[in-house]
Design an enzyme around this catalytic site. Structure first.
Site, PDB file in Angstrom:
ATOM      1  N   ALA A  31      10.790  -1.840   6.808  1.00  0.00           N
ATOM      2  CA  ALA A  31      10.908  -1.419   5.405  1.00  0.00           C
ATOM      3  C   ALA A  31       9.760  -1.953   4.543  1.00  0.00           C
ATOM      4  CB  ALA A  31      12.251  -1.889   4.844  1.00  0.00           C
ATOM      5  N   HIS A  33       6.588  -2.117   5.366  1.00  0.00           N
ATOM      6  CA  HIS A  33       5.472  -1.158   5.459  1.00  0.00           C
ATOM      7  C   HIS A  33       5.780   0.107   4.644  1.00  0.00           C
ATOM      8  CE1 HIS A  33       4.923  -3.319   9.444  1.00  0.00           C
ATOM      9  NE2 HIS A  33       3.713  -3.394   8.926  1.00  0.00           N
ATOM     10  N   LYS A 151       3.005 -10.588   1.839  1.00  0.00           N
ATOM     11  CA  LYS A 151       3.487 -11.530   2.862  1.00  0.00           C
ATOM     12  C   LYS A 151       2.300 -12.209   3.532  1.00  0.00           C
ATOM     13  CE  LYS A 151       4.667 -11.923   6.955  1.00  0.00           C
ATOM     14  NZ  LYS A 151       4.696 -11.428   8.277  1.00  0.00           N
ATOM     15  N   SER A 188       6.864  -7.639  11.684  1.00  0.00           N
ATOM     16  CA  SER A 188       6.987  -7.022  13.008  1.00  0.00           C
ATOM     17  C   SER A 188       7.337  -8.079  14.043  1.00  0.00           C
ATOM     18  CB  SER A 188       5.676  -6.336  13.388  1.00  0.00           C
ATOM     19  OG  SER A 188       5.386  -5.344  12.437  1.00  0.00           O
ATOM     20  N   ARG A 189       6.895  -9.324  13.823  1.00  0.00           N
ATOM     21  CA  ARG A 189       7.159 -10.380  14.811  1.00  0.00           C
ATOM     22  C   ARG A 189       8.607 -10.863  14.773  1.00  0.00           C
ATOM     23  NH1 ARG A 189       1.403 -11.657  13.897  1.00  0.00           N
ATOM     24  NH2 ARG A 189       0.373 -11.456  15.919  1.00  0.00           N
TER      25      ARG A 189
END
Ligand code: PAF
Length: 287
Positions: A31, A33, A151, A188-189
Protein backbone atom coordinates in the site's frame (compact mmCIF):
# COMPACT_ATOMS: atom_id res chain seq x y z
CA UNK A 1 -1.80 -0.12 -18.87
CA UNK A 2 1.29 -0.92 -20.94
CA UNK A 3 4.05 -3.17 -19.62
CA UNK A 4 7.33 -2.23 -21.28
CA UNK A 5 10.73 -3.91 -20.99
CA UNK A 6 13.01 -1.86 -23.26
CA UNK A 7 14.19 1.74 -23.30
CA UNK A 8 13.36 2.08 -27.01
CA UNK A 9 9.71 1.10 -26.46
CA UNK A 10 9.54 3.32 -23.37
CA UNK A 11 10.78 6.37 -25.28
CA UNK A 12 8.27 5.71 -28.08
CA UNK A 13 5.40 5.41 -25.59
CA UNK A 14 6.40 8.61 -23.76
CA UNK A 15 7.03 10.72 -26.85
CA UNK A 16 5.00 13.95 -26.73
CA UNK A 17 3.41 13.29 -23.32
CA UNK A 18 2.43 16.54 -21.62
CA UNK A 19 3.59 15.75 -18.11
CA UNK A 20 5.12 12.57 -16.77
CA UNK A 21 4.97 11.39 -13.16
CA UNK A 22 7.41 8.68 -12.14
CA UNK A 23 7.55 6.22 -9.24
CA UNK A 24 10.71 4.09 -9.16
CA UNK A 25 10.34 0.78 -7.26
CA UNK A 26 11.97 -2.60 -6.85
CA UNK A 27 8.56 -4.32 -7.01
CA UNK A 28 6.87 -6.52 -4.40
CA UNK A 29 4.46 -3.65 -4.05
CA UNK A 30 2.39 -2.80 -0.99
CA UNK A 31 0.00 0.00 0.00
CA UNK A 32 2.95 2.36 0.56
CA UNK A 33 3.91 2.13 -3.13
CA UNK A 34 0.29 2.57 -4.23
CA UNK A 35 0.15 5.75 -2.16
CA UNK A 36 3.17 7.03 -4.15
CA UNK A 37 1.38 6.20 -7.43
CA UNK A 38 -1.67 8.15 -6.24
CA UNK A 39 0.55 11.15 -5.45
CA UNK A 40 2.15 10.94 -8.92
CA UNK A 41 -1.30 10.90 -10.52
CA UNK A 42 -2.15 14.15 -8.72
CA UNK A 43 0.86 15.87 -10.29
CA UNK A 44 1.04 14.52 -13.85
CA UNK A 45 -1.10 13.37 -16.76
CA UNK A 46 0.69 10.05 -17.26
CA UNK A 47 2.23 7.85 -14.57
CA UNK A 48 5.18 5.52 -15.12
CA UNK A 49 6.19 3.00 -12.45
CA UNK A 50 9.50 1.19 -12.81
CA UNK A 51 10.07 -2.23 -11.34
CA UNK A 52 13.73 -3.15 -11.23
CA UNK A 53 15.67 -4.99 -8.54
CA UNK A 54 18.90 -3.05 -8.86
CA UNK A 55 21.99 -5.26 -8.30
CA UNK A 56 24.23 -2.18 -7.96
CA UNK A 57 22.67 -1.18 -4.63
CA UNK A 58 23.02 -4.58 -2.91
CA UNK A 59 26.15 -5.52 -0.94
CA UNK A 60 27.87 -8.88 -1.42
CA UNK A 61 26.16 -10.46 1.62
CA UNK A 62 22.75 -8.88 1.11
CA UNK A 63 19.45 -10.28 -0.16
CA UNK A 64 19.73 -9.62 -3.94
CA UNK A 65 19.09 -13.27 -4.86
CA UNK A 66 16.16 -13.73 -2.47
CA UNK A 67 14.59 -10.28 -2.96
CA UNK A 68 10.94 -11.05 -3.87
CA UNK A 69 10.18 -10.70 -7.58
CA UNK A 70 6.39 -10.58 -8.06
CA UNK A 71 5.90 -8.82 -11.42
CA UNK A 72 2.49 -10.29 -12.26
CA UNK A 73 0.89 -9.45 -8.88
CA UNK A 74 2.57 -6.00 -8.94
CA UNK A 75 1.10 -5.24 -12.38
CA UNK A 76 -2.40 -6.19 -11.14
CA UNK A 77 -2.07 -3.72 -8.26
CA UNK A 78 -0.66 -0.99 -10.51
CA UNK A 79 -3.46 -1.42 -13.04
CA UNK A 80 -6.06 -1.00 -10.29
CA UNK A 81 -4.21 2.11 -9.09
CA UNK A 82 -4.48 3.70 -12.55
CA UNK A 83 -0.85 3.42 -13.65
CA UNK A 84 -0.30 4.10 -17.35
CA UNK A 85 3.05 2.42 -17.95
CA UNK A 86 5.03 -0.21 -16.04
CA UNK A 87 8.69 -0.16 -17.04
CA UNK A 88 10.33 -3.47 -16.06
CA UNK A 89 13.74 -3.69 -17.74
CA UNK A 90 16.10 -6.66 -17.47
CA UNK A 91 19.53 -6.23 -15.89
CA UNK A 92 21.07 -6.33 -19.40
CA UNK A 93 18.72 -3.58 -20.61
CA UNK A 94 19.55 -1.38 -17.63
CA UNK A 95 23.31 -1.99 -17.55
CA UNK A 96 24.51 -1.90 -21.14
CA UNK A 97 27.86 -3.58 -20.46
CA UNK A 98 26.37 -6.41 -18.40
CA UNK A 99 28.11 -9.63 -19.43
CA UNK A 100 25.70 -12.02 -17.74
CA UNK A 101 27.65 -11.86 -14.47
CA UNK A 102 29.27 -8.45 -13.93
CA UNK A 103 27.57 -5.08 -14.40
CA UNK A 104 30.79 -3.38 -15.61
CA UNK A 105 29.21 -0.05 -14.65
CA UNK A 106 32.36 2.06 -14.80
CA UNK A 107 30.55 5.43 -14.57
CA UNK A 108 28.57 5.92 -11.39
CA UNK A 109 27.19 8.76 -9.32
CA UNK A 110 29.27 9.62 -6.25
CA UNK A 111 26.79 10.67 -3.60
CA UNK A 112 27.64 13.29 -0.93
CA UNK A 113 29.49 12.20 2.28
CA UNK A 114 26.20 11.77 4.17
CA UNK A 115 25.81 8.59 2.06
CA UNK A 116 28.52 6.99 4.24
CA UNK A 117 26.59 7.60 7.48
CA UNK A 118 23.42 5.99 8.92
CA UNK A 119 22.39 3.19 6.47
CA UNK A 120 25.47 3.89 4.35
CA UNK A 121 27.82 3.03 7.24
CA UNK A 122 26.73 -0.60 7.26
CA UNK A 123 25.87 -0.74 3.54
CA UNK A 124 28.96 0.68 1.78
CA UNK A 125 28.24 1.61 -1.84
CA UNK A 126 24.47 1.29 -1.37
CA UNK A 127 23.61 4.92 -2.07
CA UNK A 128 26.02 5.13 -5.02
CA UNK A 129 24.06 2.20 -6.46
CA UNK A 130 20.73 3.88 -5.71
CA UNK A 131 21.79 7.27 -7.13
CA UNK A 132 23.23 5.69 -10.26
CA UNK A 133 20.15 3.63 -11.09
CA UNK A 134 17.83 6.54 -10.30
CA UNK A 135 19.87 8.83 -12.58
CA UNK A 136 19.64 6.20 -15.34
CA UNK A 137 15.90 5.81 -14.80
CA UNK A 138 15.45 9.60 -14.83
CA UNK A 139 17.29 9.71 -18.18
CA UNK A 140 15.10 6.94 -19.57
CA UNK A 141 11.73 8.22 -18.32
CA UNK A 142 12.51 11.98 -18.33
CA UNK A 143 9.79 12.69 -15.78
CA UNK A 144 8.50 16.10 -14.71
CA UNK A 145 7.85 14.83 -11.19
CA UNK A 146 9.17 11.80 -9.32
CA UNK A 147 7.80 10.43 -6.07
CA UNK A 148 9.86 8.77 -3.30
CA UNK A 149 8.72 7.48 0.08
CA UNK A 150 9.80 9.13 3.33
CA UNK A 151 10.38 5.70 4.85
CA UNK A 152 13.75 5.79 3.08
CA UNK A 153 14.48 9.25 4.45
CA UNK A 154 18.21 9.17 3.72
CA UNK A 155 17.59 7.94 0.16
CA UNK A 156 15.07 10.75 -0.39
CA UNK A 157 17.61 13.27 0.93
CA UNK A 158 20.36 12.00 -1.41
CA UNK A 159 18.06 11.97 -4.45
CA UNK A 160 17.02 15.57 -3.70
CA UNK A 161 20.72 16.51 -3.48
CA UNK A 162 21.40 14.76 -6.80
CA UNK A 163 18.56 16.64 -8.50
CA UNK A 164 19.82 19.92 -7.08
CA UNK A 165 23.51 19.38 -7.80
CA UNK A 166 22.98 18.02 -11.34
CA UNK A 167 20.34 20.66 -12.20
CA UNK A 168 17.79 18.02 -13.16
CA UNK A 169 14.45 19.56 -14.23
CA UNK A 170 12.49 17.20 -11.99
CA UNK A 171 10.28 18.00 -9.01
CA UNK A 172 10.79 15.48 -6.20
CA UNK A 173 7.68 14.75 -4.16
CA UNK A 174 7.87 12.94 -0.81
CA UNK A 175 5.19 10.40 0.14
CA UNK A 176 4.36 9.74 3.80
CA UNK A 177 5.24 6.35 5.26
CA UNK A 178 2.31 3.94 5.23
CA UNK A 179 2.01 1.82 8.38
CA UNK A 180 0.37 -1.39 9.57
CA UNK A 181 -2.19 -1.08 12.40
CA UNK A 182 0.72 -1.82 14.79
CA UNK A 183 2.62 1.23 13.37
CA UNK A 184 5.15 -1.05 11.68
CA UNK A 185 6.33 0.84 8.58
CA UNK A 186 5.25 -0.96 5.39
CA UNK A 187 8.21 -2.46 3.57
CA UNK A 188 8.77 -5.16 0.98
CA UNK A 189 11.19 -6.75 3.46
CA UNK A 190 8.37 -7.23 6.03
CA UNK A 191 7.52 -10.30 3.95
CA UNK A 192 10.64 -11.96 5.43
CA UNK A 193 9.21 -11.72 8.97
CA UNK A 194 7.73 -14.70 10.77
CA UNK A 195 4.47 -14.14 12.68
CA UNK A 196 6.46 -13.86 15.92
CA UNK A 197 8.87 -11.32 14.43
CA UNK A 198 6.01 -9.32 12.90
CA UNK A 199 4.32 -9.15 16.31
CA UNK A 200 7.39 -7.49 17.85
CA UNK A 201 8.57 -5.53 14.78
CA UNK A 202 6.73 -2.37 15.82
CA UNK A 203 9.11 -2.09 18.82
CA UNK A 204 11.46 -0.17 16.51
CA UNK A 205 8.78 2.44 15.85
CA UNK A 206 7.88 2.55 19.57
CA UNK A 207 11.54 3.24 20.44
CA UNK A 208 11.65 6.13 17.94
CA UNK A 209 8.30 7.41 19.20
CA UNK A 210 9.66 7.34 22.77
CA UNK A 211 12.50 9.65 21.67
CA UNK A 212 10.04 11.92 19.84
CA UNK A 213 7.98 12.26 23.04
CA UNK A 214 11.11 13.19 25.00
CA UNK A 215 12.13 15.75 22.36
CA UNK A 216 8.66 17.28 22.44
CA UNK A 217 8.87 17.61 26.20
CA UNK A 218 12.09 19.61 25.81
CA UNK A 219 14.78 16.95 26.36
CA UNK A 220 17.81 17.89 24.22
CA UNK A 221 20.26 15.31 25.52
CA UNK A 222 20.36 13.71 22.07
CA UNK A 223 23.22 11.27 22.74
CA UNK A 224 21.64 9.81 25.85
CA UNK A 225 18.22 9.55 24.17
CA UNK A 226 19.83 7.65 21.28
CA UNK A 227 21.84 5.31 23.46
CA UNK A 228 19.04 4.46 25.88
CA UNK A 229 16.66 3.64 23.01
CA UNK A 230 19.35 1.47 21.40
CA UNK A 231 20.06 -0.31 24.73
CA UNK A 232 16.36 -0.94 25.21
CA UNK A 233 16.02 -2.53 21.75
CA UNK A 234 19.22 -4.57 22.14
CA UNK A 235 17.91 -5.92 25.48
CA UNK A 236 14.65 -6.85 23.72
CA UNK A 237 16.67 -9.06 21.32
CA UNK A 238 17.27 -6.65 18.43
CA UNK A 239 20.67 -5.93 16.90
CA UNK A 240 20.66 -2.18 16.59
CA UNK A 241 22.55 -0.69 13.66
CA UNK A 242 21.87 2.93 14.62
CA UNK A 243 19.39 5.17 16.40
CA UNK A 244 20.10 8.76 15.45
CA UNK A 245 18.52 12.17 15.95
CA UNK A 246 19.31 14.42 13.01
CA UNK A 247 18.32 17.71 11.47
CA UNK A 248 15.56 16.87 8.97
CA UNK A 249 16.88 19.64 6.71
CA UNK A 250 20.58 18.67 6.54
CA UNK A 251 20.65 15.12 7.98
CA UNK A 252 23.56 16.26 10.16
CA UNK A 253 23.51 15.24 13.86
CA UNK A 254 20.93 17.34 15.71
CA UNK A 255 22.08 20.56 17.35
CA UNK A 256 20.17 22.17 20.23
CA UNK A 257 19.07 25.07 17.99
CA UNK A 258 17.55 22.77 15.30
CA UNK A 259 13.77 22.79 15.29
CA UNK A 260 12.89 20.36 12.48
CA UNK A 261 14.33 17.00 13.50
CA UNK A 262 14.08 13.44 12.30
CA UNK A 263 14.65 10.42 14.50
CA UNK A 264 15.97 7.53 12.44
CA UNK A 265 16.61 3.91 13.30
CA UNK A 266 17.81 0.70 11.68
CA UNK A 267 17.96 -2.63 13.46
CA UNK A 268 17.93 -6.32 12.77
CA UNK A 269 15.13 -8.27 14.31
CA UNK A 270 16.11 -11.85 14.94
CA UNK A 271 14.85 -15.09 16.28
CA UNK A 272 16.94 -18.22 16.32
CA UNK A 273 14.92 -20.12 13.76
CA UNK A 274 14.19 -17.52 11.11
CA UNK A 275 17.41 -15.50 10.76
CA UNK A 276 17.62 -11.74 10.71
CA UNK A 277 15.72 -9.05 8.86
CA UNK A 278 17.01 -5.48 8.84
CA UNK A 279 14.22 -2.93 9.30
CA UNK A 280 14.41 0.86 9.08
CA UNK A 281 12.03 3.57 10.21
CA UNK A 282 12.02 7.27 11.03
CA UNK A 283 9.76 9.95 12.52
CA UNK A 284 9.97 13.67 11.83
CA UNK A 285 9.31 16.05 14.68
CA UNK A 286 9.15 19.82 15.11
CA UNK A 287 10.43 21.00 18.47
O1 PAF B 1 13.50 2.63 -2.85
C1 PAF B 1 13.66 1.75 -3.71
O2 PAF B 1 12.81 0.88 -3.92
C2 PAF B 1 14.94 1.74 -4.51
O3 PAF B 1 16.04 2.13 -3.76
C3 PAF B 1 14.85 2.57 -5.81
C4 PAF B 1 14.63 4.04 -5.52
C5 PAF B 1 13.72 2.06 -6.68
C6 PAF B 1 16.15 2.46 -6.61
O4 PAF B 1 16.42 1.14 -6.96
Amino acid sequence: MQIIHTVTELRAALNNQASIGFVPTMGNLHAGHIHLVELAKQHATIVVVSIFVNPLQFGANEDLASYPRTLEADCEKLKLAGTDIVFAPTVAEMYVDFDGKNLNQSMTITPPPIANELCGASRPGHFAGVATVVMKLFNMVQPNVAVFGKKDFQQLFIIKEMVKQFNLPIEIIAGETMREASDLAMSSRNGYLTDAQRASASQLNSALQGIVNQLKSGNKDFLSLESSAADHLNKAGWEVDYISIRSALTLQPAQTQDSHLVVLGAAKISNNQAGKTRLIDNIEVNV
